[in-house]
Design a protein around this motif. Structure first.
Motif, PDB file in Angstrom:
ATOM      1  N   ALA A 176       0.828  -1.209   0.000  1.00  0.00           N
ATOM      2  CA  ALA A 176       0.000   0.000   0.000  1.00  0.00           C
ATOM      3  C   ALA A 176       0.864   1.262   0.000  1.00  0.00           C
ATOM      4  N   PHE A 177       1.982   1.227   0.760  1.00  0.00           N
ATOM      5  CA  PHE A 177       2.857   2.401   0.805  1.00  0.00           C
ATOM      6  C   PHE A 177       3.405   2.720  -0.574  1.00  0.00           C
ATOM      7  N   THR A 194       2.813   5.969  -2.944  1.00  0.00           N
ATOM      8  CA  THR A 194       3.959   6.720  -3.449  1.00  0.00           C
ATOM      9  C   THR A 194       3.897   6.871  -4.964  1.00  0.00           C
ATOM     10  N   PHE A 195       3.560   5.812  -5.661  1.00  0.00           N
ATOM     11  CA  PHE A 195       3.461   5.867  -7.122  1.00  0.00           C
ATOM     12  C   PHE A 195       2.400   6.876  -7.562  1.00  0.00           C
ATOM     13  N   THR A 241      -3.240   9.167  -2.712  1.00  0.00           N
ATOM     14  CA  THR A 241      -1.856   9.600  -2.647  1.00  0.00           C
ATOM     15  C   THR A 241      -1.309   9.446  -1.227  1.00  0.00           C
ATOM     16  N   LEU A 242      -0.032   9.783  -1.053  1.00  0.00           N
ATOM     17  CA  LEU A 242       0.625   9.572   0.232  1.00  0.00           C
ATOM     18  C   LEU A 242       0.009  10.353   1.398  1.00  0.00           C
ATOM     19  N   PRO A 243      -0.327  11.637   1.252  1.00  0.00           N
ATOM     20  CA  PRO A 243      -0.977  12.312   2.385  1.00  0.00           C
ATOM     21  C   PRO A 243      -2.258  11.609   2.833  1.00  0.00           C
ATOM     22  N   ALA A 284       6.914   9.314   4.201  1.00  0.00           N
ATOM     23  CA  ALA A 284       6.058  10.034   3.261  1.00  0.00           C
ATOM     24  C   ALA A 284       6.587  11.433   2.962  1.00  0.00           C
ATOM     25  N   MET A 285       7.226  12.068   3.945  1.00  0.00           N
ATOM     26  CA  MET A 285       7.678  13.443   3.727  1.00  0.00           C
ATOM     27  C   MET A 285       9.126  13.532   3.250  1.00  0.00           C
TER      28      MET A 285
END
Length: 277
Positions: free
Chosen positions: A68-69, A73-74, A226-228, A252-253
């Motif tokens: 999932a991460f 990210t993609f 998305t990541l956020p 993520a950051m």
């Protein structure tokens, strides 16, 4: 023989105190999240501000092993790349006539873009969502990237226009004497020379898109998030795993932070060129 003494006059202690305070407020939460990811939940509960003892690597390893991460990210990379490409290409194409052409209403048209800086995305979020839905772009990268690029264009044009105005007119005259058209001058001469300004607006657009939350929240669902949004989902799903949440947030950051720091000098040079223009 008189020797000249060179003395260094720094700022006042108040200036240094304010600088240290700003640095602590800015960097402190980032360091706390990164270091907290190397701790266990028991360590965080017993000593919230302590150092890892021992260092726990499993939190970051679990996040990096999560499919999932990488999916989040993609999606973030694709949305940010599309947004950046649209902002840079259309921004320089819009700034070029506003900087190099003379026509009636030019300043008024430029003022329209300047006024665009006064309207944040949240003001038009509902009509924007309805428009994207009617176009069938919901839950797609383009449905997020295009609105983000549209709201980034005013800042892009404000930065690029004075930068392009600062380029010598003699270059354009020499190109015309060599048989180059305005379009040829734009692609062959102006684009290469405006590289620092384009890099500046590109980095700003990329970082802003990477950190965007509200628009992806309304437009994206399921595997397109998305990541956020992934950070929010992970925090909700693993609310008891504080160390895991900190590790996920740190990872993520980091890409946007590293990208911004790597391009910092180019951003400064591009902004200096815009101010001089």
């Amino acid at each position: 023989m008189n020797r000249r003494r060179t003395t260094f006059r720094g700022g006042s202690p108040l200036v240094y105190a304010v600088a240290v305070l700003v640095l602590a407020v800015t960097v402190g939460p980032v360091l706390y999240a990164v270091m907290g990811g190397f701790r266990s939940n028991e360590q965080l509960a017993s000593d919230p501000v302590g150092l890892p003892d021992p260092w726990v690597l499993s939190n970051y390893a679990d996040v990096l092993a999560s499919a999932a991460f990488w999916n989040y990210t993609f999606n973030s990379v694709m949305v940010a790349v599309i947004t950046t490409a649209v902002v840079v290409v259309f921004g320089v194409m819009a700034a070029y006539p506003l900087a190099r052409y003379r026509f009636r209403g030019r300043e008024q048209l430029y003022l329209v873009f300047v006024l665009g800086l006064l309207f944040p995305l949240t003001v038009a979020i509902i009509p924007l969502f309805l428009m994207v839905r009617d176009l069938g772009l919901t839950n797609t990268w383009w449905g997020v990237a295009l609105p983000q690029a549209a709201f980034a264009l005013p800042m892009t044009i404000v930065i690029l226009r004075p930068f392009l105005q600062a380029l010598p007119v003699e270059l354009e005259e020499a190109a015309q004497l060599d048989g180059a058209s305005r379009i040829g001058f734009f692609w062959r001469v102006l684009i290469p020379l405006s590289g620092p300004g384009m890099v500046t607006v590109g980095v700003l657009a990329f970082v802003t898109s990477w950190n965007a939350y509200l628009l992806p929240l309304l437009m994206l669902q399921g595997g397109m998030r998305t990541l956020p949004l992934g950070v929010a989902d992970f925090s909700t799903q693993y609310s008891a795993d504080t160390a895991g949440v900190l590790a996920f947030t740190s990872l993520a950051m980091i890409p946007a932070l590293v990208f911004f720091l790597a391009m910092e000098k180019r951003i400064v040079s591009g902004l200096q060129g815009a101010v001089k223009g």
